[in-house]
Write an enzyme that holds these catalytic residues in place. Structure first.
Site, PDB file in Angstrom:
ATOM      1  N   ASN A  12       0.890  -1.253   0.026  1.00 13.97           N
ATOM      2  CA  ASN A  12      -0.064   0.123   0.011  1.00 13.97           C
ATOM      3  C   ASN A  12       0.815   1.233  -0.102  1.00 13.97           C
ATOM      4  O   ASN A  12       1.615   1.456   1.110  1.00 13.97           O
ATOM      5  CB  ASN A  12      -0.813  -0.266   1.416  1.00 13.97           C
ATOM      6  CG  ASN A  12      -1.601   1.165   1.628  1.00 13.97           C
ATOM      7  OD1 ASN A  12      -1.762   2.052   0.563  1.00 13.97           O
ATOM      8  ND2 ASN A  12      -2.228   1.208   2.714  1.00 13.97           N
ATOM      9  N   LYS A  14       0.197   4.315  -0.289  1.00 16.15           N
ATOM     10  CA  LYS A  14      -0.597   5.415   0.329  1.00 16.15           C
ATOM     11  C   LYS A  14      -0.407   6.707  -0.591  1.00 16.15           C
ATOM     12  O   LYS A  14      -0.247   6.301  -1.677  1.00 16.15           O
ATOM     13  CB  LYS A  14       0.144   5.612   1.739  1.00 16.15           C
ATOM     14  CG  LYS A  14       0.036   4.311   2.445  1.00 16.15           C
ATOM     15  CD  LYS A  14      -0.004   4.600   4.272  1.00 16.15           C
ATOM     16  CE  LYS A  14       0.004   3.099   4.721  1.00 16.15           C
ATOM     17  NZ  LYS A  14       0.165   3.209   6.254  1.00 16.15           N
ATOM     18  N   HIS A 100      -9.473   1.032   5.253  1.00 12.46           N
ATOM     19  CA  HIS A 100      -8.162   1.246   5.706  1.00 12.46           C
ATOM     20  C   HIS A 100      -8.238   2.211   6.885  1.00 12.46           C
ATOM     21  O   HIS A 100      -9.119   3.203   7.131  1.00 12.46           O
ATOM     22  CB  HIS A 100      -7.171   1.518   4.916  1.00 12.46           C
ATOM     23  CG  HIS A 100      -5.584   1.771   5.335  1.00 12.46           C
ATOM     24  ND1 HIS A 100      -5.298   2.730   6.367  1.00 12.46           N
ATOM     25  CD2 HIS A 100      -4.508   0.883   5.327  1.00 12.46           C
ATOM     26  CE1 HIS A 100      -3.884   2.402   6.633  1.00 12.46           C
ATOM     27  NE2 HIS A 100      -3.641   1.366   5.888  1.00 12.46           N
ATOM     28  N   GLU A 102      -6.459   4.541   8.231  1.00 16.82           N
ATOM     29  CA  GLU A 102      -6.457   5.951   7.665  1.00 16.82           C
ATOM     30  C   GLU A 102      -7.534   6.512   7.192  1.00 16.82           C
ATOM     31  O   GLU A 102      -8.144   7.782   7.195  1.00 16.82           O
ATOM     32  CB  GLU A 102      -5.159   6.123   7.001  1.00 16.82           C
ATOM     33  CG  GLU A 102      -4.026   5.841   7.739  1.00 16.82           C
ATOM     34  CD  GLU A 102      -2.737   5.369   6.921  1.00 16.82           C
ATOM     35  OE1 GLU A 102      -2.688   5.502   5.780  1.00 16.82           O
ATOM     36  OE2 GLU A 102      -1.857   4.946   7.779  1.00 16.82           O
ATOM     37  N   GLU A 170      -5.016  -5.194  10.639  1.00 20.71           N
ATOM     38  CA  GLU A 170      -4.017  -4.058  10.711  1.00 20.71           C
ATOM     39  C   GLU A 170      -4.126  -3.308  12.182  1.00 20.71           C
ATOM     40  O   GLU A 170      -5.096  -2.413  12.075  1.00 20.71           O
ATOM     41  CB  GLU A 170      -4.022  -3.108   9.754  1.00 20.71           C
ATOM     42  CG  GLU A 170      -3.809  -3.861   8.553  1.00 20.71           C
ATOM     43  CD  GLU A 170      -3.344  -2.781   7.584  1.00 20.71           C
ATOM     44  OE1 GLU A 170      -2.078  -2.735   7.074  1.00 20.71           O
ATOM     45  OE2 GLU A 170      -4.010  -1.812   7.023  1.00 20.71           O
ATOM     46  N   GLY A 176       2.706   2.007  10.651  1.00 22.32           N
ATOM     47  CA  GLY A 176       3.725   2.944  10.423  1.00 22.32           C
ATOM     48  C   GLY A 176       4.435   3.252  12.039  1.00 22.32           C
ATOM     49  O   GLY A 176       5.158   4.392  12.110  1.00 22.32           O
ATOM     50  N   SER A 214       3.576  -2.452  10.325  1.00 24.20           N
ATOM     51  CA  SER A 214       4.992  -2.530  10.539  1.00 24.20           C
ATOM     52  C   SER A 214       5.663  -3.676  10.101  1.00 24.20           C
ATOM     53  O   SER A 214       6.616  -4.266  10.549  1.00 24.20           O
ATOM     54  CB  SER A 214       5.366  -2.293  11.854  1.00 24.20           C
ATOM     55  OG  SER A 214       4.961  -0.922  11.987  1.00 24.20           O
TER      56      SER A 214
HETATM   57  P1  PGA Z   1       2.979  -0.041   7.496  1.00 21.38           P
HETATM   58  O1  PGA Z   1       1.560   0.372   7.056  1.00 21.38           O
HETATM   59  O2  PGA Z   1       3.605  -1.283   7.117  1.00 21.38           O
HETATM   60  O3  PGA Z   1       3.854   1.094   7.202  1.00 21.38           O
HETATM   61  O4  PGA Z   1       2.847  -0.069   9.059  1.00 21.38           O
HETATM   62  C1  PGA Z   1       0.669  -0.624   6.784  1.00 21.38           C
HETATM   63  C2  PGA Z   1      -0.864  -0.270   6.241  1.00 21.38           C
HETATM   64  O5  PGA Z   1      -1.220   0.642   6.723  1.00 21.38           O
HETATM   65  O6  PGA Z   1      -1.184  -0.942   5.389  1.00 21.38           O
END
Ligand code: PGA
Length: 252
Positions: A12, A14, A100, A102, A170, A176, A214
């Site tokens: 992803n 983003k 997601h 976010e 997640e 992140g 992560s």
């Molecule tokens: P990350 O993000 O691997 O940077 O923690 C995962 C995600 O949001 O899909």
């Protein structure tokens, strides 16, 4: 891998990436995948909406699929700035992420919104990757499994099957941050989701359950080995092919 399901390793991107650098990274990923005699997992990259068409063109005929990061619940209409599932399909996408964390946080998306988006995705012929996950506060107050159950039961699209639906667990606090749950915690949540799915879907055992938050080259093998983990959803470590490839390699 922990089961006979074909793993899905998804990146992803983003809101990252401009045309030229993104094309270079995708070409490098395709090159690495094409060098294999056989690729034993599905590989997915979800670039920003501006790049879906050009990345899909680059990936055409390769082992890498392209997906959107979100879609609108409607097919078309007066929704300035939004992208429909049909438009993503038309641009060459095969998948779309919905719900997601976010999106749930930045755009106040409810489980009902996520369900409507997932249904739009299926209608357009896309595979919906429905994301769920608890916040740190929910985990610390012992609500993880009930929160996940609520999100799964209320976000899943009508008509979801093992072919058109993927679920990504997640934990919000792991995205992140460099923090990951213990493998025991991941195993608990994934077994719980698998169990919940039995009551919701006919082919619950065939639905792939991804872990995200992560994931990186150094922890991917351990996480991918957990029971009912059938792949990964990767943010930061998917931006560069050289970081993403070792994660893919755990599932080849
Ligand atoms: P990350 O993000 O691997 O940077 O923690 C995962 C995600 O949001 O899909």
């Amino acid at each position: 891998m922990s089961s006979s399901l074909r793993p899905l390793i998804a990146g992803n991107w983003k809101m990252n990436g401009l045309k030229r650098e993104s094309a270079e990274e995708l070409k490098s990923l395709i090159h690495k995948a094409s060098e294999q005699n056989s690729v034993g997992c599905d590989i997915l990259i979800c670039p920003p909406a501006t790049l879906v068409a050009s990345m899909a063109e680059l990936a055409n005929g390769s082992p890498v699929s392209i997906g959107g990061q979100d879609c609108h619940a409607n097919e078309k209409g007066a929704h300035t700035g939004d992208t429909s599932a049909q438009m993503l399909k038309d641009a060459g996408a095969d998948y779309v992420l919905v719900g997601h964390s976010e999106r749930r946080t930045d755009h106040n998306e409810s489980n009902e919104d996520v369900k409507a988006k997932a249904e739009a995705a299926l209608k357009a012929g896309l595979i919906a990757v429905v994301c769920v996950g608890e916040t740190l506060q929910e985990r610390e107050s012992g609500q993880t499994l009930s929160v996940i159950s609520g999100q799964v039961s209320r976000s899943l699209p009508a008509g979801g099957t093992a072919e058109n639906l993927v679920i990504a667990y997640e934990p919000v606090w792991a995205i992140g941050t460099g923090k990951t749950p213990t493998v025991e915690d991941v195993a608990d949540v994934h077994a719980h989701i698998r169990n919940d799915l039995q009551a919701l879907l006919k082919d619950a055992d065939g639905v792939r359950l991804l872990y995200g938050g992560s994931v990186k080259g150094s922890n991917a093998a351990e996480l991918m080995n957990v029971a009912h983990v059938n792949g990964a959803l990767v943010g930061g470590a998917s931006l560069k092919a050289e970081d993403f490839w070792p994660i893919v390699e755990t599932s080849l």
